[in-house]
Design an enzyme around this catalytic site. Structure first.
Site, short mmCIF file in Angstrom:
data_model
loop_
_atom_site.label_atom_id
_atom_site.label_comp_id
_atom_site.label_asym_id
_atom_site.label_seq_id
_atom_site.Cartn_x
_atom_site.Cartn_y
_atom_site.Cartn_z
N ASP A 35 0.73 -0.85 0.16
CA ASP A 35 0.18 -0.18 0.03
C ASP A 35 1.29 0.99 -0.15
O ASP A 35 1.68 0.95 0.69
CB ASP A 35 -0.98 0.06 1.00
CG ASP A 35 -2.35 1.10 1.14
OD1 ASP A 35 -2.27 1.84 0.92
OD2 ASP A 35 -3.33 -0.60 1.53
N THR A 76 -6.59 3.30 -2.48
CA THR A 76 -6.57 1.43 -1.84
C THR A 76 -7.54 1.08 -2.51
O THR A 76 -7.20 0.28 -3.40
CB THR A 76 -6.60 2.55 -0.27
OG1 THR A 76 -5.15 2.88 0.26
CG2 THR A 76 -6.12 0.57 0.23
N ARG A 162 -10.65 -2.87 3.14
CA ARG A 162 -10.81 -3.25 1.94
C ARG A 162 -9.63 -4.19 0.69
O ARG A 162 -9.81 -4.11 -0.15
CB ARG A 162 -10.83 -1.96 1.09
CG ARG A 162 -9.60 -0.75 1.57
CD ARG A 162 -10.72 0.26 1.15
NE ARG A 162 -9.08 1.37 1.33
CZ ARG A 162 -9.25 1.84 2.80
NH1 ARG A 162 -9.66 1.89 3.99
NH2 ARG A 162 -7.80 2.96 3.06
N ASP A 303 1.57 2.46 3.56
CA ASP A 303 0.60 3.38 3.80
C ASP A 303 0.06 4.87 4.37
O ASP A 303 0.81 5.81 4.59
CB ASP A 303 -0.90 2.78 3.32
CG ASP A 303 -2.15 4.03 2.89
OD1 ASP A 303 -1.23 4.58 1.89
OD2 ASP A 303 -2.99 4.72 3.51
N HIS A 307 1.67 7.92 4.94
CA HIS A 307 1.35 9.15 5.39
C HIS A 307 1.26 10.17 5.95
O HIS A 307 1.31 11.63 6.30
CB HIS A 307 -0.38 8.76 5.63
CG HIS A 307 -1.70 8.47 4.60
ND1 HIS A 307 -1.60 9.52 3.37
CD2 HIS A 307 -2.26 7.40 3.79
CE1 HIS A 307 -2.44 8.85 2.20
NE2 HIS A 307 -2.89 7.56 2.87
ZN ZN Z 1 -3.31 2.35 -0.89
ZN ZN Z 2 -3.04 6.13 1.92
#
Ligand code: ZN
Ligand code: ZN
Ligand code: ZN
Length: 541
Positions: A35, A76, A162, A303, A307
Site C-alpha cells: 500500500d 486504496t 478493503r 500507507d 501518510h
Molecule cells: Zn492505499
Molecule cells: Zn493512503
C-alpha cells in the site's frame, strides 16, 4: 506376451502420469500489494536491501519499469480492485474508498454491508460487517473458483478490510482483516459463520501485543539512513501524544493513547501481515495439490507510515528495509512449503504518493495544499446566485463535484449545461489545472492522457458530475506527511513484478498498466480472465 502387454500398460500409465505431474497451473498464485509503494523505492534503498527479498524478485522475475495506474482517483480500494479484476473504476464500480450515494446523498464506504452481513470475531458492525458486494465484476480468484468447479481455495489477508476483501473477491473461502480493539483478525458472515480454528489460534498468539511491547528503533544504525531527510524535521507527523517524530518511537508508552490500531502505523504491521499470510497458507492448506489456489496479501502499514511521515523520512526508509525482510521470509516459506517451481507471484502497489508539499516548496518545486470545503462553499454561493437558492451540491469526493440531480430535474435544468458552467467556473479558482464535465467523459473517447485517466475512473452513477484536476504537487492533506489520489506520475508509477512458475525473467521498458496484471497472471496460470478485464497480456512467458 502377457508380460509385454503388462509392461506397456505400465509405461502408458506412467507416461500419462508424468504429463499429469506437469500441471499447466501453478499450485499457488500469490498476489502481494504494498500500500503506497512508489516505484522509486525499489532503487532508492537498493544498497540496503538484502538478497532474498525485493532483489530476489527483481533479479529472478519480470520487472516492469514503466507500470502505471491508468485512471484517477488513485486510492486504496479502486487500486486493489483494479489489480484483481483487470479493469478500472468505470467498469468495476469501486469508484473510490468512499463515494456519494445519489439517492441518499450520504457517503458510502466501498465494503460496508451492515444490512446483509454480520460481523465475525467481533460484534462491532463498523469493524466487520463488510463484503465485496459493491465490486460489480469478477476477480482472478472468482474465475479460478468457477474454473476448478470450486475446488480451488482463495483467501485474502490484510490489516485494512478493503485490501483483504476486494482482492479476495465474491467466492473467497475467507477474507481476514485487523480489529483495532482486540489486535486480532476478524471476518464477516459473507464468508464464514465463525472464525476458523487457524484464525482463532492465530489470535491467541497475541502477536500485536508482543510487537507493541517494544520501541520502534531503526533496523540499521540511524546515521546510515543517508537516503532520507534528518529524522527530526518539520515535514513529519506525530503519533497521538508523541512529543517529537524521532526514533526510538516508544510504542509501549504510545499504546495507551493510540490503542491497538497503533500496530498499523508501524513496520510491525507488516510482520503481523506476513504471519497472517503464512497462517492462512497453513490453515487453509493452500498450494498442496495441482488444483491452483490463490492468496491475496496486502501490506497496509507502508500507507499509514507514508501518510504520517512522507517519502523522504527515515521512518519510511526503515519501513521498506524491514518489509524487504518480511518479503524474504514469505518467499523462503513458499519455496519450502509449496516448492520453488510451484508458485506464481506478483508484487504491485495500489498507488504511489507525492513528496510532502512543504518539502517540495522548500526545494523550489511547485506544490501546495487546498481545502475542498473552501472550494465547495464558494461553488455553492456561485450556483445559488446563478440558479437561485437550493442545495445544488450534495458532496465533493475523490476530487469530483456531485450535483443534486433530483433538484436539477425538478427545475427542468439541463445537467450537461450545468456541468459546463461549473467546470468553467472551477477553472477560474486558484491552483486548479482543469475541470472536466462528466458528460464529456461519458460521451467521447478521451484522447489526452488526463482525460483518459478521468474517463477510466468515472463510474456512471457512483462518480461525480465534474472532475477537478488540481495543479501538480497540490494536495488535500495536512502540512505534515503526504497523500495520493492524482493523475501525476508520483501517484501512478508503481512497481509491477512477476515471479515464479511460467515467468521469463527480465526488465521490461514498454508501457504497462495496472489492469494488465490480472490478464497476464491468468494467461501464465492458464486460467480464465476476470470477466470484465480490459487490460492486455504482458508478453513475459
Ligand atoms: Zn492505499
Ligand atoms: Zn493512503
Ligand atoms: Zn522521524
Amino acid at each position: 506376451m502377457k508380460r509385454t502387454i503388462f509392461l506397456s500398460a505400465i509405461s502408458i500409465f506412467s507416461f500419462q502420469f508424468s504429463i499429469f505431474a506437469q500441471s499447466p497451473h501453478p499450485k499457488l498464485i500469490v498476489g502481494i500489494v504494498v500500500d503506497q509503494m512508489r516505484y522509486d523505492y525499489l532503487y532508492k534503498y537498493w544498497d540496503k536491501y538484502g538478497n532474498d527479498g525485493l532483489k530476489k524478485l527483481m533479479k529472478g522475475g519480470a520487472v516492469f519499469k514503466n507500470g502505471h495506474y491508468n485512471y484517477i482517483p488513485t486510492y486504496t480500494a479502486p487500486g486493489h480492485c483494479s489489480i484483481y479484476t483487470g479493469t478500472t473504476p468505470a467498469v468495476h464500480g469501486i469508484a473510490g474508498n468512499d463515494w456519494i450515494d445519489r439517492i441518499s446523498g450520504k457517503s458510502i464506504y466501498c465494503t460496508s454491508d451492515s444490512l446483509e452481513v454480520t460481523p465475525v470475531g467481533t460484534s462491532d458492525k463498523k469493524i466487520a460487517a463488510h463484503s465485496p458486494r459493491r465490486q460489480m465484476v469478477t476477480t482472478i480468484g472468482d474465475e479460478l473458483k468457477i474454473f476448478t468447479n470450486f475446488k480451488s481455495k482463495v483467501v485474502g489477508v490484510a490489516l485494512k478490510d478493503r485490501s483483504s476483501i476486494l482482492p479476495a473477491g465474491h467466492n473467497a473461502n475467507g477474507a481476514y482483516w485487523y480489529d483495532n480493539t482486540t489486535g486480532g483478525l476478524v471476518s464477516s458472515s459473507f464468508y464464514v459463520k465463525e472464525l476458523p480454528v487457524w484464525v482463532t489460534k492465530f489470535n491467541e498468539k497475541k502477536l500485536a501485543d508482543a510487537y507493541l511491547s517494544k520501541p520502534w528503533n531503526t533496523l540499521l544504525p540511524i546515521e546510515t539512513y543517508t537516503e532520507s531527510f534528518a529524522d527530526s524535521n518539520k515535514y513529519e507527523g506525530l503519533f497521538k501524544e508523541e512529543k517529537k517524530p524521532i526514533f526510538p518511537h516508544d510504542l509501549p508508552a504510545l499504546r495507551k493513547a493510540n490503542g491497538m490500531g497503533l500496530l498499523r502505523e508501524t513496520p510491525f504491521g507488516n510482520t503481523f501481515t506476513k504471519e497472517m499470510a503464512i497462517a492462512a497458507i497453513e490453515g487453509e492448506g493452500l498450494g498442496l495439490d495441482n488444483i491452483p489456489d490463490l492468496l491475496a496479501v496486502s501490506f497496509s502499514s507502508p500507507d499509514h507510515i507514508g501518510h504520517k511521515y512522507g517519502p523522504q523520512s527515515v521512518e519510511v526508509e526503515d519501513c521498506y528495509l524491514r518489509l524487504d525482510l518480511e518479503i524474504a521470509a514469505l518467499i523462503s516459506y513458499l519455496e519450502t512449503k509449496v516448492g520453488k517451481d510451484n508458485f506464481l507471484l506478483f508484487l504491485a502497489a495500489d498507488h504511489g504518493a507525492s513528496q510532502n508539499a512543504n518539502y517540495l516548496s522548500d526545494q523550489k518545486i511547485p506544490a501546495g495544499h487546498y481545502k475542498p470545503k473552501e472550494f465547495t462553499d464558494s461553488l455553492k454561493a456561485m450556483m445559488a446566485q446563478r440558479y437561485g437558492a437550493g442545495d445544488w451540491i450534495i458532496g465533493y469526493e475523490n476530487d469530483q463535484v456531485y450535483f443534486n440531480r433530483p433538484l436539477m430535474a425538478s427545475r427542468r435544468m439541463n445537467p450537461e449545461e450545468v456541468e459546463n458552467v461549473v467546470a468553467r467556473w472551477i477553472e477560474t479558482r486558484p491552483n486548479v489545472h482543469k475541470a472536466i464535465p462528466s458528460h464529456v467523459l461519458r460521451n467521447g473517447a478521451a484522447s489526452a492522457k488526463m482525460e483518459q485517466l478521468a474517463q477510466n475512473g468515472l463510474h456512471p452513477f457512483r462518480s461525480g458530475d465534474v472532475t477537478v484536476i488540481m495543479n501538480f504537487g497540490y494536495m488535500e492533506w495536512a502540512e505534515t506527511g503526504t497523500t495520493h489520489g492524482t493523475s501525476f506520475t508520483y501517484d501512478t508509477h508503481i512497481p509491477m513484478i512477476f515471479y515464479g512458475k511460467g515467468v521469463k525473467p527480465g526488465e521490461y521498458l514498454q508501457a504497462a498498466n495496472i489492469v494488465d496484471i490480472a490478464p497476464t497472471i491468468s494467461t501464465i496460470a492458464n486460467i480464465p480472465f476476470p470477466g470484465a478485464a480490459t487490460g492486455k497480456v504482458l508478453d513475459i512467458k
